[in-house]
Write a protein that holds these residues in place. Sequence first.
Motif, PDB file in Angstrom:
ATOM      1  N   VAL A 141     -17.185  17.015 -18.857  1.00  0.00           N
ATOM      2  CA  VAL A 141     -16.372  16.242 -19.390  1.00  0.00           C
ATOM      3  C   VAL A 141     -16.907  14.094 -20.141  1.00  0.00           C
ATOM      4  N   ARG A 142     -15.998  14.467 -20.866  1.00  0.00           N
ATOM      5  CA  ARG A 142     -15.825  12.424 -20.981  1.00  0.00           C
ATOM      6  C   ARG A 142     -15.712  11.589 -20.373  1.00  0.00           C
ATOM      7  N   PRO A 143     -16.764  11.164 -20.171  1.00  0.00           N
ATOM      8  CA  PRO A 143     -15.926   9.859 -19.302  1.00  0.00           C
ATOM      9  C   PRO A 143     -14.736   9.201 -19.938  1.00  0.00           C
ATOM     10  N   GLY A 144     -13.343   8.873 -18.760  1.00  0.00           N
ATOM     11  CA  GLY A 144     -11.932   8.456 -19.344  1.00  0.00           C
ATOM     12  C   GLY A 144     -12.161   7.257 -18.690  1.00  0.00           C
ATOM     13  N   LEU A 145     -10.985   6.699 -19.090  1.00  0.00           N
ATOM     14  CA  LEU A 145      -9.838   5.677 -18.384  1.00  0.00           C
ATOM     15  C   LEU A 145      -8.697   5.184 -18.072  1.00  0.00           C
ATOM     16  N   VAL A 146      -8.608   5.796 -16.742  1.00  0.00           N
ATOM     17  CA  VAL A 146      -7.623   6.301 -16.491  1.00  0.00           C
ATOM     18  C   VAL A 146      -6.392   5.399 -15.137  1.00  0.00           C
ATOM     19  N   LEU A 147      -5.522   5.360 -15.865  1.00  0.00           N
ATOM     20  CA  LEU A 147      -4.370   4.083 -15.148  1.00  0.00           C
ATOM     21  C   LEU A 147      -3.608   4.422 -14.464  1.00  0.00           C
ATOM     22  N   TRP A 148      -3.498   4.181 -13.244  1.00  0.00           N
ATOM     23  CA  TRP A 148      -3.327   4.771 -11.522  1.00  0.00           C
ATOM     24  C   TRP A 148      -2.537   3.688 -11.231  1.00  0.00           C
ATOM     25  N   VAL A 149      -1.342   4.039 -11.023  1.00  0.00           N
ATOM     26  CA  VAL A 149      -0.182   3.616 -10.649  1.00  0.00           C
ATOM     27  C   VAL A 149       0.405   4.216  -9.320  1.00  0.00           C
ATOM     28  N   ASP A 150      -0.146   3.199  -7.900  1.00  0.00           N
ATOM     29  CA  ASP A 150       1.227   3.412  -7.048  1.00  0.00           C
ATOM     30  C   ASP A 150       0.750   2.012  -6.196  1.00  0.00           C
ATOM     31  N   LEU A 182       0.431  -3.320 -19.735  1.00  0.00           N
ATOM     32  CA  LEU A 182      -1.249  -2.816 -19.974  1.00  0.00           C
ATOM     33  C   LEU A 182      -1.137  -1.324 -20.677  1.00  0.00           C
ATOM     34  N   LEU A 183      -0.258  -0.874 -21.005  1.00  0.00           N
ATOM     35  CA  LEU A 183      -0.476   0.575 -21.930  1.00  0.00           C
ATOM     36  C   LEU A 183      -0.331  -0.523 -23.280  1.00  0.00           C
ATOM     37  N   ASP A 184       1.454  -1.289 -23.065  1.00  0.00           N
ATOM     38  CA  ASP A 184       1.466  -1.744 -24.719  1.00  0.00           C
ATOM     39  C   ASP A 184       0.119  -2.779 -24.918  1.00  0.00           C
ATOM     40  N   ALA A 185      -0.548  -3.295 -24.202  1.00  0.00           N
ATOM     41  CA  ALA A 185      -1.443  -4.435 -24.187  1.00  0.00           C
ATOM     42  C   ALA A 185      -3.191  -2.997 -25.379  1.00  0.00           C
ATOM     43  N   GLU A 186      -3.220  -2.326 -24.432  1.00  0.00           N
ATOM     44  CA  GLU A 186      -4.855  -1.669 -25.427  1.00  0.00           C
ATOM     45  C   GLU A 186      -4.071   0.384 -24.952  1.00  0.00           C
ATOM     46  N   ARG A 188      -5.746   2.902 -24.669  1.00  0.00           N
ATOM     47  CA  ARG A 188      -7.370   3.484 -24.522  1.00  0.00           C
ATOM     48  C   ARG A 188      -7.169   4.490 -23.339  1.00  0.00           C
ATOM     49  N   PHE A 189      -5.450   4.471 -22.721  1.00  0.00           N
ATOM     50  CA  PHE A 189      -6.237   5.068 -21.332  1.00  0.00           C
ATOM     51  C   PHE A 189      -5.532   6.457 -21.659  1.00  0.00           C
ATOM     52  N   ASP A 190      -6.799   7.365 -21.225  1.00  0.00           N
ATOM     53  CA  ASP A 190      -7.130   8.818 -21.463  1.00  0.00           C
ATOM     54  C   ASP A 190      -5.823   9.476 -20.294  1.00  0.00           C
ATOM     55  N   LEU A 191      -5.414   8.282 -19.467  1.00  0.00           N
ATOM     56  CA  LEU A 191      -5.228   9.273 -18.765  1.00  0.00           C
ATOM     57  C   LEU A 191      -4.251   8.783 -17.514  1.00  0.00           C
ATOM     58  N   VAL A 192      -2.491   8.879 -17.527  1.00  0.00           N
ATOM     59  CA  VAL A 192      -1.972   7.988 -16.131  1.00  0.00           C
ATOM     60  C   VAL A 192      -1.430   9.097 -15.407  1.00  0.00           C
ATOM     61  N   ALA A 256      -9.881  16.884 -14.574  1.00  0.00           N
ATOM     62  CA  ALA A 256     -11.060  17.990 -15.261  1.00  0.00           C
ATOM     63  C   ALA A 256      -9.991  18.160 -16.556  1.00  0.00           C
ATOM     64  N   GLN A 257      -8.291  19.159 -16.220  1.00  0.00           N
ATOM     65  CA  GLN A 257      -7.839  19.672 -17.754  1.00  0.00           C
ATOM     66  C   GLN A 257      -7.475  18.240 -19.001  1.00  0.00           C
ATOM     67  N   ALA A 258      -6.963  17.461 -17.906  1.00  0.00           N
ATOM     68  CA  ALA A 258      -6.154  16.540 -18.732  1.00  0.00           C
ATOM     69  C   ALA A 258      -7.756  15.376 -19.671  1.00  0.00           C
ATOM     70  N   LEU A 259      -9.224  15.721 -19.409  1.00  0.00           N
ATOM     71  CA  LEU A 259      -9.898  14.593 -19.992  1.00  0.00           C
ATOM     72  C   LEU A 259     -11.137  15.545 -20.706  1.00  0.00           C
ATOM     73  N   ASP A 260     -10.892  17.281 -20.603  1.00  0.00           N
ATOM     74  CA  ASP A 260     -11.554  17.652 -21.801  1.00  0.00           C
ATOM     75  C   ASP A 260     -10.649  18.064 -22.867  1.00  0.00           C
ATOM     76  N   ARG A 261     -10.189  17.131 -23.740  1.00  0.00           N
ATOM     77  CA  ARG A 261      -9.868  17.372 -24.314  1.00  0.00           C
ATOM     78  C   ARG A 261      -9.870  16.008 -25.193  1.00  0.00           C
ATOM     79  N   PRO A 262      -9.378  16.290 -26.571  1.00  0.00           N
ATOM     80  CA  PRO A 262      -9.694  14.765 -27.434  1.00  0.00           C
ATOM     81  C   PRO A 262      -9.397  13.227 -27.051  1.00  0.00           C
ATOM     82  N   ALA A 263     -10.173  12.403 -27.408  1.00  0.00           N
ATOM     83  CA  ALA A 263      -9.645  11.183 -26.927  1.00  0.00           C
ATOM     84  C   ALA A 263      -8.150  10.683 -27.913  1.00  0.00           C
ATOM     85  N   PHE A 264      -7.279  10.138 -27.421  1.00  0.00           N
ATOM     86  CA  PHE A 264      -6.530  10.044 -28.077  1.00  0.00           C
ATOM     87  C   PHE A 264      -6.026   8.577 -29.295  1.00  0.00           C
ATOM     88  N   ILE A 265      -5.741   8.393 -29.942  1.00  0.00           N
ATOM     89  CA  ILE A 265      -5.749   7.896 -31.087  1.00  0.00           C
ATOM     90  C   ILE A 265      -4.480   6.886 -31.165  1.00  0.00           C
TER      91      ILE A 265
END
Length: 265
Positions: A141-150, A182-186, A188-192, A256-265
């Motif tokens: 799948v296309r590479p994604g940018l993931v925001l990980w909160v922990d 971060l979400l408000d600033a950019e 570009r995240f594909d997944l949280v 894998a399922q979350a990233l296997d979809r079109p990028a968010f706008i």
Amino acid sequence: MSRGDLMKIDDRASEAEAEPEARVRRRIAVTLWVVGVVAIAAFLASFWVTFWADAGLTPFGVLGFVVTAFGVALAAGIYVLQKQASATEARIQRARHRRLERQLAAVEQALNDAQESRTGERLSASQSAQAGEILTELRNVRPGLVLWVDDNPDWVRNERRVLDGVGNRSVLVRSTEEAVDLLDAENRFDLVITDMQRRDELRAGYDLLEAIRLRTESLPVVLYSSSDDPDHRRQWLMAGGTESTYEPLGLFDAIAQALDRPAFI
């Protein structure tokens, strides 16, 4: 190691592997220059060398001979280059395959470590086969940018190693406030990916989910917590979450399922 890092390593290795081919190319070029210069010199000399004329060798006969010689040298050079290029490409492909095998072995080790840390057990044979399929899917799948909160990065260190190892990039923050900033600033995240409890915040995961859903409905939000209660998963999905899991295999299947979809706008 990320996919970008691997590509950089491959590029450097490819340059090193291609150096012998470059040396052969330079030698062939020098040889052709020498043959060409000698051929031109022989052609010009044929106008003045009397014994060639006495032997019936005209300047145009000499020209035909030197053109033929140059053509043979050129054809030989092209043949050598093609053979060299094929051999070099084969070496590069073998080297890349070996590096990819080492990288995948490191990723699988990190996944095993994550499984043992989370459940106390290593992956079984069937789980290892499933893990191989999931990792292959993640690489495709296309590479994604993931925001990980922990709030405890050590708890998800191995999981992030796996995620980055199959070509994605993760940004870790420790609080809902940092995540929202971060979400408000950019956007570009594909997944949280989020945990549920942080210190004295027992429903921190829901707070983050609510903040995200006020901004967008399309961004996948996966809950990665210590609970395997089916009711907890059902409640998370009803609240607008994408998936809830407590095992690494379930997490990476959801990724894998979350990233296997079109990028968010």
